[in-house]
Scaffold this active site. Structure first.
Site, PDB file in Angstrom:
ATOM      1  N   TYR A  38       0.848  -1.355  -0.427  1.00  0.00           N
ATOM      2  CA  TYR A  38      -0.213  -0.075  -0.181  1.00  0.00           C
ATOM      3  C   TYR A  38       1.251   1.209  -0.322  1.00  0.00           C
ATOM      4  CZ  TYR A  38      -3.961  -3.149   1.366  1.00  0.00           C
ATOM      5  OH  TYR A  38      -4.712  -3.545   1.807  1.00  0.00           O
ATOM      6  N   GLY A  77     -17.192  -0.516  -3.526  1.00  0.00           N
ATOM      7  CA  GLY A  77     -18.286  -1.784  -4.435  1.00  0.00           C
ATOM      8  C   GLY A  77     -17.392  -1.453  -6.043  1.00  0.00           C
TER       9      GLY A  77
END
Length: 299
Positions: A69, A221
Protein backbone atom coordinates in the site's frame (compact mmCIF):
# COMPACT_ATOMS: atom_id res chain seq x y z
CA UNK A 1 -28.15 10.37 12.35
CA UNK A 2 -25.57 12.26 14.43
CA UNK A 3 -22.15 10.76 13.84
CA UNK A 4 -19.75 12.94 15.81
CA UNK A 5 -20.13 11.27 19.22
CA UNK A 6 -20.48 7.65 18.10
CA UNK A 7 -17.47 5.43 18.78
CA UNK A 8 -16.43 2.01 17.53
CA UNK A 9 -18.06 0.38 20.58
CA UNK A 10 -21.45 0.85 18.91
CA UNK A 11 -20.79 -1.99 16.46
CA UNK A 12 -19.91 -4.60 19.08
CA UNK A 13 -16.79 -6.74 19.22
CA UNK A 14 -15.28 -10.00 17.96
CA UNK A 15 -12.40 -12.13 19.22
CA UNK A 16 -9.78 -12.04 16.48
CA UNK A 17 -6.88 -14.24 17.46
CA UNK A 18 -5.89 -13.12 20.93
CA UNK A 19 -7.36 -9.62 20.52
CA UNK A 20 -10.92 -8.46 21.11
CA UNK A 21 -11.54 -5.96 18.34
CA UNK A 22 -14.38 -3.68 17.37
CA UNK A 23 -16.40 -4.87 14.40
CA UNK A 24 -15.66 -1.59 12.62
CA UNK A 25 -11.96 -1.32 11.93
CA UNK A 26 -9.90 0.76 9.54
CA UNK A 27 -8.38 -0.06 6.16
CA UNK A 28 -5.14 1.77 5.44
CA UNK A 29 -5.17 1.49 1.64
CA UNK A 30 -6.55 4.98 1.02
CA UNK A 31 -4.22 6.77 3.42
CA UNK A 32 -1.63 7.09 0.69
CA UNK A 33 -3.60 9.11 -1.85
CA UNK A 34 -6.87 10.00 -3.53
CA UNK A 35 -7.01 6.43 -4.88
CA UNK A 36 -5.20 3.27 -3.90
CA UNK A 37 -1.64 2.38 -4.90
CA UNK A 38 -0.37 4.73 -7.67
CA UNK A 39 -3.80 5.48 -9.14
CA UNK A 40 -4.38 8.90 -7.60
CA UNK A 41 -2.74 12.00 -6.14
CA UNK A 42 -0.53 11.39 -3.06
CA UNK A 43 -2.14 12.36 0.21
CA UNK A 44 -1.21 15.10 2.62
CA UNK A 45 0.98 13.34 5.18
CA UNK A 46 -0.18 15.33 8.21
CA UNK A 47 -3.83 14.74 7.34
CA UNK A 48 -3.28 10.99 6.96
CA UNK A 49 -1.54 10.83 10.34
CA UNK A 50 -4.41 12.80 11.88
CA UNK A 51 -6.93 10.32 10.44
CA UNK A 52 -5.09 7.40 12.03
CA UNK A 53 -4.94 9.09 15.41
CA UNK A 54 -8.60 10.06 15.18
CA UNK A 55 -9.51 6.45 14.41
CA UNK A 56 -7.83 5.29 17.61
CA UNK A 57 -9.51 8.12 19.55
CA UNK A 58 -12.85 6.78 18.27
CA UNK A 59 -12.05 3.34 19.65
CA UNK A 60 -10.87 1.64 16.46
CA UNK A 61 -8.41 -1.11 17.41
CA UNK A 62 -8.19 -3.15 14.19
CA UNK A 63 -6.13 -1.70 11.33
CA UNK A 64 -5.65 -3.51 8.03
CA UNK A 65 -2.57 -2.66 5.95
CA UNK A 66 0.12 -4.06 3.63
CA UNK A 67 3.64 -3.19 2.52
CA UNK A 68 2.33 -2.85 -1.04
CA UNK A 69 0.00 0.00 0.00
CA UNK A 70 2.03 2.95 -1.21
CA UNK A 71 1.86 5.83 -3.67
CA UNK A 72 4.72 7.87 -5.12
CA UNK A 73 5.19 9.74 -1.83
CA UNK A 74 3.35 7.82 0.88
CA UNK A 75 3.59 4.39 2.51
CA UNK A 76 0.64 3.22 4.61
CA UNK A 77 2.89 1.26 6.95
CA UNK A 78 5.19 4.23 7.49
CA UNK A 79 2.21 6.46 8.24
CA UNK A 80 0.89 3.93 10.77
CA UNK A 81 4.30 3.70 12.43
CA UNK A 82 4.66 7.49 12.62
CA UNK A 83 1.13 8.06 13.88
CA UNK A 84 0.65 5.24 16.37
CA UNK A 85 3.96 3.85 17.63
CA UNK A 86 4.51 2.86 20.36
CA UNK A 87 1.44 0.75 19.76
CA UNK A 88 -1.21 0.10 22.40
CA UNK A 89 -1.61 -3.45 23.63
CA UNK A 90 -5.22 -3.58 22.43
CA UNK A 91 -4.38 -2.56 18.85
CA UNK A 92 -4.35 -5.34 16.24
CA UNK A 93 -2.53 -4.58 13.01
CA UNK A 94 -3.28 -7.01 10.20
CA UNK A 95 -1.21 -7.12 7.05
CA UNK A 96 -1.16 -9.26 3.94
CA UNK A 97 1.48 -10.85 1.75
CA UNK A 98 1.56 -12.44 -1.67
CA UNK A 99 1.17 -9.55 -4.13
CA UNK A 100 4.30 -7.60 -4.98
CA UNK A 101 4.97 -4.08 -6.30
CA UNK A 102 8.40 -2.80 -7.28
CA UNK A 103 9.79 0.57 -6.16
CA UNK A 104 8.26 2.25 -9.21
CA UNK A 105 4.86 1.03 -8.05
CA UNK A 106 4.34 -1.49 -10.82
CA UNK A 107 2.91 -4.92 -10.03
CA UNK A 108 5.47 -7.70 -10.25
CA UNK A 109 5.36 -11.46 -10.07
CA UNK A 110 3.44 -12.75 -7.06
CA UNK A 111 5.52 -14.19 -4.24
CA UNK A 112 6.73 -17.75 -4.29
CA UNK A 113 6.58 -19.59 -0.95
CA UNK A 114 10.28 -18.91 -0.31
CA UNK A 115 9.66 -15.16 -0.84
CA UNK A 116 7.11 -14.81 1.94
CA UNK A 117 9.63 -14.42 4.75
CA UNK A 118 10.98 -11.36 2.96
CA UNK A 119 7.46 -9.96 2.63
CA UNK A 120 6.82 -10.49 6.33
CA UNK A 121 10.16 -8.94 7.30
CA UNK A 122 9.44 -5.89 5.13
CA UNK A 123 6.16 -5.33 6.99
CA UNK A 124 7.97 -5.75 10.30
CA UNK A 125 10.59 -3.18 9.31
CA UNK A 126 8.10 -0.62 8.05
CA UNK A 127 5.81 -0.96 11.05
CA UNK A 128 8.68 -1.03 13.54
CA UNK A 129 7.58 -4.27 15.18
CA UNK A 130 9.20 -7.57 16.16
CA UNK A 131 6.09 -9.60 15.27
CA UNK A 132 2.95 -9.21 13.19
CA UNK A 133 -0.41 -9.74 14.90
CA UNK A 134 -2.20 -11.19 11.87
CA UNK A 135 -0.94 -11.96 8.37
CA UNK A 136 -3.20 -12.85 5.46
CA UNK A 137 -2.01 -14.89 2.54
CA UNK A 138 -3.58 -13.21 -0.48
CA UNK A 139 -4.21 -15.95 -3.03
CA UNK A 140 -2.89 -15.00 -6.44
CA UNK A 141 -4.93 -17.36 -8.62
CA UNK A 142 -3.14 -20.51 -7.37
CA UNK A 143 -5.24 -23.65 -7.44
CA UNK A 144 -3.67 -24.77 -4.15
CA UNK A 145 -2.46 -22.45 -1.40
CA UNK A 146 -0.95 -25.24 0.71
CA UNK A 147 2.70 -24.54 -0.06
CA UNK A 148 2.41 -20.79 0.44
CA UNK A 149 0.33 -21.13 3.59
CA UNK A 150 2.77 -23.70 4.93
CA UNK A 151 5.58 -21.16 4.55
CA UNK A 152 3.58 -18.67 6.63
CA UNK A 153 2.83 -21.35 9.22
CA UNK A 154 6.59 -21.84 9.60
CA UNK A 155 6.98 -18.11 10.28
CA UNK A 156 4.23 -18.37 12.88
CA UNK A 157 6.16 -21.20 14.57
CA UNK A 158 9.27 -19.00 14.46
CA UNK A 159 7.42 -16.21 16.30
CA UNK A 160 7.39 -13.61 13.52
CA UNK A 161 3.61 -13.96 13.10
CA UNK A 162 0.98 -14.51 15.80
CA UNK A 163 -2.08 -15.43 13.72
CA UNK A 164 -2.85 -16.38 10.13
CA UNK A 165 -5.62 -15.54 7.70
CA UNK A 166 -6.31 -16.08 4.01
CA UNK A 167 -7.73 -13.81 1.34
CA UNK A 168 -9.49 -14.10 -2.03
CA UNK A 169 -10.36 -17.75 -1.47
CA UNK A 170 -13.02 -20.38 -1.98
CA UNK A 171 -14.10 -22.99 0.59
CA UNK A 172 -11.57 -25.53 -0.70
CA UNK A 173 -8.72 -23.12 -0.02
CA UNK A 174 -9.92 -22.62 3.55
CA UNK A 175 -9.88 -26.39 4.02
CA UNK A 176 -6.35 -26.59 2.57
CA UNK A 177 -5.10 -23.97 5.01
CA UNK A 178 -6.85 -25.43 8.04
CA UNK A 179 -5.11 -28.77 7.41
CA UNK A 180 -1.83 -26.92 8.05
CA UNK A 181 -2.49 -24.32 10.77
CA UNK A 182 -5.41 -22.46 12.41
CA UNK A 183 -7.10 -19.76 10.33
CA UNK A 184 -8.59 -16.93 12.38
CA UNK A 185 -9.86 -14.74 9.55
CA UNK A 186 -10.83 -14.73 5.88
CA UNK A 187 -10.75 -11.61 3.73
CA UNK A 188 -12.70 -11.64 0.44
CA UNK A 189 -14.26 -8.99 -1.75
CA UNK A 190 -17.90 -8.73 -0.72
CA UNK A 191 -20.60 -6.10 -0.47
CA UNK A 192 -23.88 -4.82 -1.82
CA UNK A 193 -23.71 -5.17 -5.59
CA UNK A 194 -20.68 -7.44 -5.56
CA UNK A 195 -21.29 -10.97 -4.34
CA UNK A 196 -20.29 -14.40 -5.59
CA UNK A 197 -21.64 -17.87 -4.71
CA UNK A 198 -18.21 -19.11 -3.54
CA UNK A 199 -17.82 -16.13 -1.22
CA UNK A 200 -21.35 -16.59 0.10
CA UNK A 201 -20.29 -20.13 1.00
CA UNK A 202 -17.12 -18.87 2.68
CA UNK A 203 -19.16 -16.35 4.68
CA UNK A 204 -21.47 -19.12 5.88
CA UNK A 205 -18.64 -21.54 6.75
CA UNK A 206 -16.80 -18.84 8.68
CA UNK A 207 -19.92 -18.17 10.72
CA UNK A 208 -20.37 -21.85 11.48
CA UNK A 209 -16.73 -22.23 12.56
CA UNK A 210 -16.32 -18.96 14.46
CA UNK A 211 -13.85 -17.52 11.95
CA UNK A 212 -13.88 -13.78 11.27
CA UNK A 213 -15.00 -12.73 7.79
CA UNK A 214 -13.49 -9.39 6.77
CA UNK A 215 -14.81 -8.11 3.42
CA UNK A 216 -12.91 -5.55 1.39
CA UNK A 217 -14.43 -2.95 -0.95
CA UNK A 218 -17.67 -3.11 1.05
CA UNK A 219 -18.25 0.59 0.31
CA UNK A 220 -16.42 0.95 -2.98
CA UNK A 221 -18.42 -1.75 -4.72
CA UNK A 222 -17.63 -1.77 -8.42
CA UNK A 223 -15.32 1.22 -7.92
CA UNK A 224 -12.78 -1.10 -6.32
CA UNK A 225 -9.33 0.37 -5.74
CA UNK A 226 -10.29 3.64 -7.43
CA UNK A 227 -12.89 4.40 -4.77
CA UNK A 228 -16.65 4.35 -4.27
CA UNK A 229 -18.89 4.68 -7.28
CA UNK A 230 -20.75 7.99 -7.27
CA UNK A 231 -24.05 6.37 -8.24
CA UNK A 232 -25.90 4.41 -5.56
CA UNK A 233 -28.86 2.12 -6.00
CA UNK A 234 -32.25 3.76 -5.49
CA UNK A 235 -33.06 1.37 -2.63
CA UNK A 236 -29.81 2.25 -0.86
CA UNK A 237 -30.59 5.96 -1.14
CA UNK A 238 -34.11 5.39 0.19
CA UNK A 239 -32.93 3.43 3.23
CA UNK A 240 -30.23 6.02 3.85
CA UNK A 241 -32.81 8.81 3.83
CA UNK A 242 -34.96 6.93 6.34
CA UNK A 243 -32.04 6.75 8.76
CA UNK A 244 -30.64 10.21 8.09
CA UNK A 245 -27.49 8.43 6.94
CA UNK A 246 -25.27 8.35 3.88
CA UNK A 247 -25.39 5.56 1.28
CA UNK A 248 -21.89 4.53 2.35
CA UNK A 249 -23.10 4.11 5.94
CA UNK A 250 -25.96 1.92 4.74
CA UNK A 251 -23.54 -0.25 2.78
CA UNK A 252 -21.47 -0.72 5.94
CA UNK A 253 -24.54 -1.40 8.07
CA UNK A 254 -25.68 -4.04 5.57
CA UNK A 255 -22.23 -5.62 5.67
CA UNK A 256 -22.23 -5.84 9.46
CA UNK A 257 -25.76 -7.26 9.41
CA UNK A 258 -24.51 -10.39 7.60
CA UNK A 259 -23.40 -11.94 10.89
CA UNK A 260 -21.66 -11.20 14.21
CA UNK A 261 -18.44 -12.63 12.76
CA UNK A 262 -18.36 -10.05 9.95
CA UNK A 263 -15.88 -7.21 10.50
CA UNK A 264 -15.76 -4.05 8.39
CA UNK A 265 -12.51 -2.31 7.46
CA UNK A 266 -13.60 0.83 5.59
CA UNK A 267 -10.70 3.00 4.52
CA UNK A 268 -10.46 6.74 4.00
CA UNK A 269 -8.02 9.61 4.11
CA UNK A 270 -10.84 12.03 4.97
CA UNK A 271 -11.46 12.69 8.70
CA UNK A 272 -15.16 13.42 8.14
CA UNK A 273 -15.64 10.15 6.28
CA UNK A 274 -13.82 8.35 9.08
CA UNK A 275 -16.31 9.66 11.64
CA UNK A 276 -19.20 8.58 9.41
CA UNK A 277 -17.75 5.12 8.85
CA UNK A 278 -17.33 4.50 12.57
CA UNK A 279 -20.84 5.78 13.24
CA UNK A 280 -22.26 3.27 10.75
CA UNK A 281 -21.67 0.65 13.42
CA UNK A 282 -24.62 2.11 15.35
CA UNK A 283 -27.08 1.64 12.48
CA UNK A 284 -29.54 -1.23 12.77
CA UNK A 285 -31.43 -2.16 9.63
CA UNK A 286 -34.91 -3.63 9.90
CA UNK A 287 -35.75 -6.98 8.32
CA UNK A 288 -37.79 -5.13 5.71
CA UNK A 289 -34.87 -2.84 4.88
CA UNK A 290 -32.52 -5.77 4.52
CA UNK A 291 -34.99 -7.46 2.17
CA UNK A 292 -35.17 -4.29 0.08
CA UNK A 293 -31.41 -4.11 -0.13
CA UNK A 294 -31.17 -7.83 -0.91
CA UNK A 295 -33.52 -7.39 -3.87
CA UNK A 296 -32.99 -8.63 -7.44
CA UNK A 297 -29.42 -8.36 -8.59
CA UNK A 298 -27.90 -8.45 -5.11
CA UNK A 299 -27.98 -12.18 -4.44
Amino acid sequence: MTSEKITADAAGTWKLGDHTVGRVGFGAMRLTGSAAFHLGTPSDRDRSIAVLRKAVELGVNHIDTAAFYFSSLRSANELINSALAPYGDDLLIATKVGPYRDYAGEWGTAARPEDLRGHVEENLRQLGRDHLDLVYLRRMRQDSIAEHFGALADLRTAGLVRHLGISDVEPRHLAQAQAIAPVVSVQNRYGLGHRAPATDDVLRICGEQGIAFVPFFAIAGDGGARGPASIHDEEIRAVAAAHGATPAQIRLAWTLAQGPHVLAIPGTGNPDHLVQNVAAGALRLTDEERERLDGPGEA
